[in-house]
Write a protein that holds these residues in place. Structure first.
Motif, PDB file in Angstrom:
ATOM      1  N   ASN A   1       0.843  -1.185   0.000  1.00 16.95           N
ATOM      2  CA  ASN A   1       0.000   0.000   0.000  1.00 16.95           C
ATOM      3  C   ASN A   1       0.886   1.245   0.000  1.00 16.95           C
ATOM      4  OD1 ASN A   1       0.697   0.673   2.740  1.00 16.95           O
ATOM      5  ND2 ASN A   1      -0.820  -0.811   3.460  1.00 16.95           N
ATOM      6  N   LEU A   2       0.250   2.416  -0.080  1.00 15.29           N
ATOM      7  CA  LEU A   2       1.001   3.664  -0.239  1.00 15.29           C
ATOM      8  C   LEU A   2       1.940   3.943   0.927  1.00 15.29           C
ATOM      9  CD1 LEU A   2      -1.750   5.998  -1.753  1.00 15.29           C
ATOM     10  CD2 LEU A   2       0.148   4.877  -2.934  1.00 15.29           C
ATOM     11  N   ARG A   3       1.555   3.517   2.135  1.00 14.84           N
ATOM     12  CA  ARG A   3       2.418   3.770   3.295  1.00 14.84           C
ATOM     13  C   ARG A   3       3.790   3.139   3.100  1.00 14.84           C
ATOM     14  NH1 ARG A   3       3.105   1.061   8.332  1.00 14.84           N
ATOM     15  NH2 ARG A   3       1.387  -0.369   7.917  1.00 14.84           N
ATOM     16  N   TYR A   4       3.831   1.943   2.505  1.00 10.95           N
ATOM     17  CA  TYR A   4       5.100   1.256   2.311  1.00 10.95           C
ATOM     18  C   TYR A   4       5.917   1.866   1.178  1.00 10.95           C
ATOM     19  CZ  TYR A   4       3.046  -2.260   5.363  1.00 10.95           C
ATOM     20  OH  TYR A   4       2.472  -2.897   6.423  1.00 10.95           O
ATOM     21  N   LEU A   5       5.269   2.596   0.287  1.00 11.84           N
ATOM     22  CA  LEU A   5       5.985   3.204  -0.834  1.00 11.84           C
ATOM     23  C   LEU A   5       6.563   4.572  -0.488  1.00 11.84           C
ATOM     24  CD1 LEU A   5       3.568   2.279  -3.761  1.00 11.84           C
ATOM     25  CD2 LEU A   5       5.700   1.145  -3.105  1.00 11.84           C
ATOM     26  N   ALA A   6       6.161   5.145   0.648  1.00 12.53           N
ATOM     27  CA  ALA A   6       6.633   6.490   1.007  1.00 12.53           C
ATOM     28  C   ALA A   6       8.149   6.552   1.207  1.00 12.53           C
ATOM     29  CB  ALA A   6       5.893   6.986   2.242  1.00 12.53           C
ATOM     30  N   PRO A   7       8.776   5.643   1.983  1.00 15.01           N
ATOM     31  CA  PRO A   7      10.224   5.747   2.166  1.00 15.01           C
ATOM     32  C   PRO A   7      11.030   5.598   0.875  1.00 15.01           C
ATOM     33  CG  PRO A   7       9.265   4.413   3.907  1.00 15.01           C
ATOM     34  CD  PRO A   7       8.204   4.612   2.880  1.00 15.01           C
ATOM     35  N   PRO A   8      10.761   4.581   0.008  1.00 15.67           N
ATOM     36  CA  PRO A   8      11.559   4.514  -1.233  1.00 15.67           C
ATOM     37  C   PRO A   8      11.331   5.720  -2.136  1.00 15.67           C
ATOM     38  CG  PRO A   8       9.816   2.847  -1.231  1.00 15.67           C
ATOM     39  CD  PRO A   8       9.879   3.396   0.138  1.00 15.67           C
ATOM     40  N   THR A   9      10.108   6.250  -2.127  1.00 19.71           N
ATOM     41  CA  THR A   9       9.853   7.460  -2.918  1.00 19.71           C
ATOM     42  C   THR A   9      10.673   8.632  -2.394  1.00 19.71           C
ATOM     43  OG1 THR A   9       7.595   6.725  -3.419  1.00 19.71           O
ATOM     44  CG2 THR A   9       8.068   9.070  -3.674  1.00 19.71           C
ATOM     45  N   ALA A  10      10.749   8.742  -1.073  1.00 18.85           N
ATOM     46  CA  ALA A  10      11.532   9.822  -0.469  1.00 18.85           C
ATOM     47  C   ALA A  10      13.012   9.683  -0.801  1.00 18.85           C
ATOM     48  CB  ALA A  10      11.326   9.827   1.047  1.00 18.85           C
ATOM     49  N   VAL A  11      13.535   8.457  -0.755  1.00 17.29           N
ATOM     50  CA  VAL A  11      14.944   8.234  -1.088  1.00 17.29           C
ATOM     51  C   VAL A  11      15.231   8.670  -2.524  1.00 17.29           C
ATOM     52  CG1 VAL A  11      16.705   6.459  -1.475  1.00 17.29           C
ATOM     53  CG2 VAL A  11      15.298   6.387   0.582  1.00 17.29           C
ATOM     54  N   CYS A  12      14.366   8.267  -3.434  1.00 17.72           N
ATOM     55  CA  CYS A  12      14.568   8.634  -4.848  1.00 17.72           C
ATOM     56  C   CYS A  12      14.474  10.138  -5.047  1.00 17.72           C
ATOM     57  CB  CYS A  12      13.524   7.927  -5.716  1.00 17.72           C
ATOM     58  SG  CYS A  12      13.742   6.132  -5.828  1.00 17.72           S
ATOM     59  N   ALA A  13      13.490  10.772  -4.419  1.00 20.56           N
ATOM     60  CA  ALA A  13      13.298  12.211  -4.588  1.00 20.56           C
ATOM     61  C   ALA A  13      14.471  12.999  -4.013  1.00 20.56           C
ATOM     62  CB  ALA A  13      11.992  12.638  -3.920  1.00 20.56           C
ATOM     63  N   ILE A  14      14.954  12.591  -2.860  1.00 21.56           N
ATOM     64  CA  ILE A  14      16.071  13.296  -2.229  1.00 21.56           C
ATOM     65  C   ILE A  14      17.352  13.107  -3.039  1.00 21.56           C
ATOM     66  CG2 ILE A  14      17.567  13.285  -0.195  1.00 21.56           C
ATOM     67  CD1 ILE A  14      14.991  12.683   1.439  1.00 21.56           C
ATOM     68  N   ALA A  15      17.589  11.877  -3.494  1.00 19.32           N
ATOM     69  CA  ALA A  15      18.782  11.624  -4.310  1.00 19.32           C
ATOM     70  C   ALA A  15      18.734  12.438  -5.596  1.00 19.32           C
ATOM     71  CB  ALA A  15      18.887  10.131  -4.619  1.00 19.32           C
ATOM     72  N   ALA A  16      17.561  12.478  -6.244  1.00 17.26           N
ATOM     73  CA  ALA A  16      17.424  13.250  -7.482  1.00 17.26           C
ATOM     74  C   ALA A  16      17.619  14.737  -7.213  1.00 17.26           C
ATOM     75  CB  ALA A  16      16.045  13.003  -8.092  1.00 17.26           C
ATOM     76  N   GLY A  17      17.101  15.212  -6.083  1.00 12.66           N
ATOM     77  CA  GLY A  17      17.241  16.617  -5.732  1.00 12.66           C
ATOM     78  C   GLY A  17      18.690  17.002  -5.490  1.00 12.66           C
ATOM     79  N   ILE A  18      19.431  16.134  -4.820  1.00 11.48           N
ATOM     80  CA  ILE A  18      20.849  16.420  -4.548  1.00 11.48           C
ATOM     81  C   ILE A  18      21.644  16.458  -5.853  1.00 11.48           C
ATOM     82  CG2 ILE A  18      22.945  15.488  -3.504  1.00 11.48           C
ATOM     83  CD1 ILE A  18      21.163  14.452  -1.219  1.00 11.48           C
ATOM     84  N   VAL A  19      21.384  15.489  -6.728  1.00 12.64           N
ATOM     85  CA  VAL A  19      22.085  15.457  -8.014  1.00 12.64           C
ATOM     86  C   VAL A  19      21.736  16.684  -8.850  1.00 12.64           C
ATOM     87  CG1 VAL A  19      22.303  14.237 -10.213  1.00 12.64           C
ATOM     88  CG2 VAL A  19      22.288  12.947  -8.065  1.00 12.64           C
TER      89      VAL A  19
END
Length: 344
Positions: free
Chosen positions: A248-266
């Motif tokens: 469910n969406l709750r379990y997808l929040a952490p991997p989404t955050a990791v991807c978004a933060i990594a993309a933002g830093i790059v």
């Protein structure tokens, strides 16, 4: 004369638990419960004094009429194998799972047995009440009981009694465990969630109640917390691949955050400073969320809550994203035939 409540088997998988094992067993033996009890400790290959302490507990309770401690070996050190070994060595109709660093509240077993009867559930459980013994552990405990830390998981944050996807630890009808063939030993982590999924699939109910509380000791360092949550994410992805439709969406929040933060830093480093808005926004969010979570704690503990939150989120997300398909394929190859539905 009223009939005695059902006899209870308490099963404990332990590995390197010298710090808390004796206290955990004491909380079991001092339960406000009139029925017979047994405690079965499954001993992994510990490198500390865990085995010695367990042997002392066996000797000290050998003459007890109401509750004795016994041990069984678990040479693999794996939690689900330990649980299955302890279940096999136990004999009573109600099976209570307790970890070596969990402290049951005084009426935990009596309340759980009552709830099994009242609800007809196959498994009941309650709140994982994290409590630390120093500033870092208090910070982790605050993060683990905050919605910004773990989302809306009732067994972390509390809530109304009712049916649930899973519960912390669990108090089972033995027949439910036997019907499912116990825990799937391929699941090094997430074995509780996976077993409860199978119970629900076969028509059984899992029941959460805030009346049930287990005191939990958090991991003692950033490194240990990171490993714990990386493993959680890694194995939760395995469950998702093993049981389609279980995510469910709750379990997808952490991997989404990791991807978004990594993309933002790059993006911030290569393209435009505006890319840093995403990681900066995340840091601001966890800093703000730490304020209510840290109420009543020391200043040092409050300052460490953002570190605990970021460690939990990023490690879980990283574990989920890097969980290899080969691991899921190995687990799927071990799939058992579906259990027969629970009769109404």
């Amino acid at each position: 004369m009223p009939a005695l409540p059902p006899a209870v088997s308490v099963i404990m998988p332990v590995l390197n638990e010298e710090r808390h094992l004796r206290n955990s067993v004491r909380h079991i033996l001092e339960q406000e419960y009139d029925g017979e009890m047994e405690v079965v400790i499954a001993l992994g290959p510990s490198t500390d004094r865990t085995d010695e302490i367990a042997a002392e507990l066996v000797r000290e309770t050998a003459s007890h009429e109401r509750a004795r401690v016994t041990t069984v070996p678990n040479p693999t050190g794996r939690t689900p194998a330990a649980l299955n070994a302890a279940i096999k060595a136990s004999r009573h109709p109600v099976v209570v799972r307790v970890d070596g660093h969990g402290m049951l509240s005084p009426n935990y077993i009596a309340t759980a047995v009552r709830l099994l009867e009242e609800t007809g559930a196959q498994n009941v459980g309650g709140i994982m009440h994290a409590e630390g013994e120093n500033d870092w552990e208090n910070a982790v405990a605050a993060a683990m009981t905050s919605k910004i830390g773990v989302g809306n998981a009732a067994f972390h944050t509390g809530g109304q009694a009712g049916p649930a996807e899973t519960v912390y630890l669990g108090v089972f009808r033995r027949e439910a465990l036997e019907r499912q063939g116990g825990y799937n030993e391929e699941f090094i982590r997430a074995q509780d969630w996976e077993l409860n999924f199978r119970i629900r699939e076969s028509g059984g109910a899992i029941w959460f109640s805030p009346e049930l509380r287990v005191q939990y000791r958090p991991r003692p360092s950033v490194r240990a917390l990171a490993k714990q949550y990386k493993d959680y994410g890694r194995w939760r992805h395995v469950v998702a691949r093993y049981h389609s439709g279980s995510i469910n969406l709750r379990y997808l929040a952490p991997p989404t955050a990791v991807c978004a933060i990594a993309a933002g830093i790059v993006a911030g480093a290569v393209l435009t400073p505006w890319g840093l808005v995403v990681p900066a926004g995340y840091l601001a969010a966890i800093a703000a969320g730490s304020v209510p979570a840290g109420k009543g704690l020391s200043l040092k503990a409050r300052l460490q809550i953002p570190v605990a939150l970021a460690t939990m989120h990023m490690s879980w997300g990283y574990g989920f994203l890097t969980s290899p398909r080969s691991l899921a394929k190995k687990v799927i190859a071990s799939r058992r035939p579906a259990a027969q539905p629970v009769e109404a």
